[in-house]
Scaffold this motif. Structure first.
Motif, PDB file in Angstrom:
ATOM      1  N   ALA A  21       0.829  -1.207   0.000  1.00 32.71           N
ATOM      2  CA  ALA A  21       0.000   0.000   0.000  1.00 32.71           C
ATOM      3  C   ALA A  21       0.865   1.259   0.000  1.00 32.71           C
ATOM      4  N   GLU A  22       1.959   1.239   0.758  1.00 29.08           N
ATOM      5  CA  GLU A  22       2.844   2.411   0.776  1.00 29.08           C
ATOM      6  C   GLU A  22       3.541   2.594  -0.562  1.00 29.08           C
ATOM      7  N   ALA A  23       3.877   1.486  -1.240  1.00 23.93           N
ATOM      8  CA  ALA A  23       4.484   1.586  -2.569  1.00 23.93           C
ATOM      9  C   ALA A  23       3.488   2.179  -3.567  1.00 23.93           C
ATOM     10  N   SER A  46      -5.140   5.184  -1.942  1.00 21.42           N
ATOM     11  CA  SER A  46      -3.959   4.406  -1.542  1.00 21.42           C
ATOM     12  C   SER A  46      -3.469   4.824  -0.152  1.00 21.42           C
ATOM     13  N   LEU A  47      -3.557   6.124   0.153  1.00 20.13           N
ATOM     14  CA  LEU A  47      -3.175   6.596   1.487  1.00 20.13           C
ATOM     15  C   LEU A  47      -4.117   6.035   2.554  1.00 20.13           C
ATOM     16  N   ASP A  98      -5.429   2.285   7.083  1.00 19.36           N
ATOM     17  CA  ASP A  98      -6.246   1.180   7.575  1.00 19.36           C
ATOM     18  C   ASP A  98      -5.374   0.021   8.041  1.00 19.36           C
ATOM     19  N   LEU A  99      -4.342  -0.303   7.277  1.00 12.54           N
ATOM     20  CA  LEU A  99      -3.455  -1.406   7.648  1.00 12.54           C
ATOM     21  C   LEU A  99      -2.621  -1.057   8.877  1.00 12.54           C
ATOM     22  N   LYS A 100      -2.197   0.204   9.002  1.00 12.46           N
ATOM     23  CA  LYS A 100      -1.453   0.626  10.193  1.00 12.46           C
ATOM     24  C   LYS A 100      -2.320   0.506  11.445  1.00 12.46           C
ATOM     25  N   THR A 101      -3.612   0.849  11.296  1.00  9.62           N
ATOM     26  CA  THR A 101      -4.534   0.730  12.432  1.00  9.62           C
ATOM     27  C   THR A 101      -4.700  -0.726  12.849  1.00  9.62           C
TER      28      THR A 101
END
Length: 234
Positions: free
Chosen positions: A72-74, A110-111, A116-119
Motif C-alpha cells: 500500500a505504501e508503494a 492508496s493513502l 487502515d493497515l497501520k490501524t
C-alpha cells in the motif's frame, strides 16, 4: 410492698449512623479483549502482576498485514508521483481537470489503505489502557483469537468504589461528601475512610432501596473488587 428502683439521670450520646453491606469495585476495571482476529505470537505478561499504562501485553501474528502495508505504501508513492506530474501538466492545460481529479482520488485511496493497515497492526499489539493489576491469563501461545476473545482482566485498585444499598427512609440523610468508614470483615480492626460520591437516581420497587456509592483510597490493595465489606455512614 412494691419494689422501686431509682437511677440518676445522665446525658448520653447515641450514635446516629447507618450500617450496610457493600460491594467493592475497582476505580477502573475491564476485561481486555482482542480487537481483531489473529493468532497469538507473543505473551509478555505474567498473571497477577502490576503493569503500567501502555505496557505491551500480547502480540498477534501480523505478517500478512505488514506485507500488505508495504504494498500500500508503494502504491501511495507511485500515486503521489503520478499526481504531481499531472498537476504540473494541468497547470499548462496539457490535460483535463478530470484526469487530475482521478489521480487525486487514486492517491487518497492508496493513502487510506495504508492508514487502515497501520490501524490493524496497532490493534494486534494489545496494550494495557491504564495502570493496574492483571488477573489470570486466559490465552496461550498459538491460540487463534477471534474479535472479542477475552485475554486478561485489568483492575486499578489503588482507589476503589464501594456500592451499598440504602432504604428509602435513610436516603434523605445521605449527601455527597458525607464520611464513610469501610471494614473488610477479615477479622482485623483495619478500617478505610472515604466519602459518598454518588447517590442513585431511583429506588428499587422490590426492595425499596437505592444504591449509594462511596470512593476511598486503597494503597495496600487490601480491598479486592467483588469483596463484601461492612460500610458505616456517620
Amino acid at each position: 410492698p412494691e419494689s422501686v428502683s431509682s437511677y440518676r439521670v445522665t446525658r448520653q450520646a447515641w450514635p446516629n449512623e447507618f450500617t450496610a453491606v457493600g460491594t467493592v469495585e475497582a476505580h477502573e476495571g475491564i476485561t481486555i479483549n482482542a480487537e481483531v482476529a489473529g493468532k497469538v505470537q507473543r505473551i509478555l505478561f505474567q498473571s497477577g502482576e502490576f503493569v503500567e499504562a501502555g505496557t505491551l501485553l500480547v502480540e498477534q501474528e501480523s505478517g500478512n498485514e505488514k506485507a500488505q502495508l508495504d504494498a500500500a505504501e508503494a502504491r501511495s508513492k507511485l500515486a503521489d508521483a503520478n499526481f504531481q506530474r499531472l498537476k504540473a501538466l494541468r497547470a499548462s492545460n496539457t490535460i483535463s481537470q478530470s484526469e487530475l481529479d482521478a489521480a487525486s482520488q487514486q492517491l487518497q485511496s492508496s493513502l487510506a489503505d495504508a492508514v487502515d493497515l497501520k490501524t490493524t497492526l496497532k490493534k494486534k499489539q494489545i496494550r494495557a489502557p491504564f495502570s493496574g493489576r492483571l488477573g489470570i491469563r486466559q490465552v496461550d501461545l498459538g491460540k487463534d483469537l477471534q474479535v472479542g476473545s477475552p485475554i486478561v482482566s485489568l483492575q486499578a485498585t489503588d482507589r476503589i468504589r464501594v456500592n451499598f444499598p440504602v432504604p428509602q427512609q435513610w436516603l434523605v440523610r445521605m449527601t455527597n461528601g458525607q464520611p464513610v468508614s469501610v471494614r473488610a470483615g477479615d477479622g482485623s480492626d483495619k478500617s478505610f475512610d472515604g466519602v459518598i460520591t454518588a447517590i442513585g437516581a431511583e429506588i428499587n420497587s422490590a426492595t425499596r432501596n437505592a444504591t449509594v456509592q462511596s470512593s476511598l483510597e486503597n494503597p495496600e490493595n487490601r480491598l479486592i473488587p467483588g469483596m463484601a465489606v461492612e460500610t458505616v455512614v456517620t
